[in-house]
Enzyme design. Sequence first.
Site, PDB file in Angstrom:
ATOM      1  N   HIS A 102     -43.347  58.629 -76.495  1.00 61.59           N
ATOM      2  CA  HIS A 102     -44.044  59.765 -77.101  1.00 61.59           C
ATOM      3  C   HIS A 102     -45.183  60.137 -76.147  1.00 61.59           C
ATOM      4  O   HIS A 102     -45.711  59.262 -75.447  1.00 61.59           O
ATOM      5  CB  HIS A 102     -44.708  59.415 -78.430  1.00 61.59           C
ATOM      6  CG  HIS A 102     -43.813  58.894 -79.499  1.00 61.59           C
ATOM      7  ND1 HIS A 102     -43.430  57.581 -79.574  1.00 61.59           N
ATOM      8  CD2 HIS A 102     -43.264  59.500 -80.574  1.00 61.59           C
ATOM      9  CE1 HIS A 102     -42.669  57.395 -80.638  1.00 61.59           C
ATOM     10  NE2 HIS A 102     -42.541  58.549 -81.271  1.00 61.59           N
ATOM     11  N   ASP A 105     -48.006  57.758 -76.390  1.00 64.22           N
ATOM     12  CA  ASP A 105     -47.843  56.387 -75.897  1.00 64.22           C
ATOM     13  C   ASP A 105     -48.328  56.266 -74.467  1.00 64.22           C
ATOM     14  O   ASP A 105     -48.881  55.243 -74.074  1.00 64.22           O
ATOM     15  CB  ASP A 105     -46.367  55.956 -75.909  1.00 64.22           C
ATOM     16  CG  ASP A 105     -45.730  56.077 -77.267  1.00 64.22           C
ATOM     17  OD1 ASP A 105     -46.433  55.851 -78.265  1.00 64.22           O
ATOM     18  OD2 ASP A 105     -44.526  56.392 -77.324  1.00 64.22           O
ATOM     19  N   GLU A 269     -30.656  55.905 -86.042  1.00 58.28           N
ATOM     20  CA  GLU A 269     -31.339  54.604 -85.999  1.00 58.28           C
ATOM     21  C   GLU A 269     -30.783  53.673 -87.072  1.00 58.28           C
ATOM     22  O   GLU A 269     -30.643  54.068 -88.239  1.00 58.28           O
ATOM     23  CB  GLU A 269     -32.840  54.827 -86.191  1.00 58.28           C
ATOM     24  CG  GLU A 269     -33.612  53.529 -86.226  1.00 58.28           C
ATOM     25  CD  GLU A 269     -35.099  53.705 -85.996  1.00 58.28           C
ATOM     26  OE1 GLU A 269     -35.491  54.629 -85.262  1.00 58.28           O
ATOM     27  OE2 GLU A 269     -35.870  52.914 -86.565  1.00 58.28           O
ATOM     28  N   ASP A 310     -38.046  47.730 -88.093  1.00 61.55           N
ATOM     29  CA  ASP A 310     -37.791  47.926 -86.653  1.00 61.55           C
ATOM     30  C   ASP A 310     -37.609  46.614 -85.902  1.00 61.55           C
ATOM     31  O   ASP A 310     -38.297  46.346 -84.916  1.00 61.55           O
ATOM     32  CB  ASP A 310     -38.935  48.728 -86.006  1.00 61.55           C
ATOM     33  CG  ASP A 310     -38.824  50.213 -86.278  1.00 61.55           C
ATOM     34  OD1 ASP A 310     -37.717  50.703 -86.572  1.00 61.55           O
ATOM     35  OD2 ASP A 310     -39.857  50.908 -86.185  1.00 61.55           O
TER      36      ASP A 310
HETATM   37  C1  XUL Z   1     -39.941  56.126 -86.647  1.00 64.70           C
HETATM   38  C2  XUL Z   1     -39.103  56.227 -85.462  1.00 64.70           C
HETATM   39  C3  XUL Z   1     -39.737  56.861 -84.281  1.00 64.70           C
HETATM   40  C4  XUL Z   1     -38.798  57.727 -83.522  1.00 64.70           C
HETATM   41  C5  XUL Z   1     -39.461  58.496 -82.412  1.00 64.70           C
HETATM   42  O1  XUL Z   1     -39.344  55.489 -87.707  1.00 64.70           O
HETATM   43  O2  XUL Z   1     -37.994  55.772 -85.436  1.00 64.70           O
HETATM   44  O3  XUL Z   1     -40.263  55.862 -83.473  1.00 64.70           O
HETATM   45  O4  XUL Z   1     -37.768  56.987 -82.954  1.00 64.70           O
HETATM   46  O5  XUL Z   1     -40.502  59.278 -82.858  1.00 64.70           O
HETATM   47 CO    CO Z   2     -36.468  55.667 -84.005  1.00 65.04          CO
END
Ligand code: XUL
Ligand code: CO
Length: 438
Positions: A102, A105, A269, A310
């Site tokens: 990002h 970051d 994801e 995550d």
């Molecule tokens: C948040 C997420 C983010 C995106 C990028 O849940 O997955 O990190 O991948 O903004």
């Molecule tokens: Co993500």
Amino acid sequence: MSDTLFSNFETVRYAGPDSDEPLAYRYYDADRVVLGRPLRDHLRFAVAYWHSLAMNGSDPFGAPTLQRPWMDRSDEMQAARDKADAAFDLFRVLDVPFYSFHDRDIAPGGDDLRSSLHNFHEMADYLGSKMQSFNTRLLWGTANLFSHPRFMAGAATNPDPDVFAFSAATVKHCMDVTKQLGGDNYVLWGGREGYETLLNTRVGQELDQLGRFLSLVVEYKHKIGFAGQILIEPKPKEPTAHQYDFDTATVYGFLKRYGLENEVKLNLEGNHALLAGHSFEHEIAMAASFGILGSLDINRGDPLLGWDTDQFPSNLQDTTMALYHVIKAGGLGLGGCNFDAKIRRQSIDPADLVHAHVGGMDHCARAFLIAASIVEDGRLDAALQERYAGWEAEAARDMLSGSETLESISDKAEAQNLSPKPRSGGQERLENLISRFF
Ligand code: XUL
Ligand code: CO
């Protein structure tokens, strides 16, 4: 470059499945050719800058646990350069082909738009110069339109048009930088594009704002000749209770509504799929069926917890079936396997970060090899072919082609006095077949 957090680590090498070396790849033999291409090109691993370099281990209940040398520096730009040096040293250790970031970051935000953009471009140039002497390329760039309080009511969906404009400017520059650094994709995750209560929200208007925002992004992509993919990342909840980009199916409907289904693909994801009440493989198979599979944020959640943990992926069967559907869809193309995954709060040693990525890459490589062997074996595919074989007959295809009507189908069904016999779905037989590959 002076010493970094990772200077003491040698580049991790492939040592084969029999190796006991803790920091070696046992399955990820990057040059090994499988299904016609090296593993490196199938998997296109990426390190996520935010989790690996920026995250400090704080959570809603506790203070930061990770004290990296570039944190708590009074000179924020020097801190950003030190962080970048450490990042590229980590990429060297892992021998990883890609990274992702990002804007926030890689560079500190300023008080206003101009100072934020200034910092960002300065750091993008710094990363660009580092990329000259490293092999790691940019998988994707994205803008953080969710952390700063100005985005608390959304970015594109904010009731304040100035926030929309601020966000548009931020994304424009982030796309410029992504192109400048040779990125293969540009990602939009709608962090705060959602709502908490309908008492203060006009959902119809907010969706139109979001649709227009995305069209602006696509128009700009063509204007600057960015050859990469534009990707939306679905997530059903967190931070807001109701996120507009809930899951693959919701996003596809949204793209259709705003005429963007041929312009935008998905970054899917694993943990987000779980939060949506789906599996990763479901989301991938759905995206593939819509022709919008773009890239993967390969991680896992914890089914015992209802939030976005995550974690690095480790469930072999889940990852294998996810990658099986990727292979069946023709691969990831410009996408990749981005580790949107973070070490646990107690994993405070630099070595923990290296172990996490080496394990994650090895896990995915192992899963990919198993998935490839299921494809090569062909029996799962043959079972599917057989199950749908009836649709190969001309009369069956006519029912879908538009040449038949409800009436004409009814007439024929009645004339034949149809009485279809139930057929087994064979689920257990197929589960047993798949088990044999593990
Ligand atoms: C948040 C997420 C983010 C995106 C990028 O849940 O997955 O990190 O991948 O903004
Ligand atoms: Co993500």
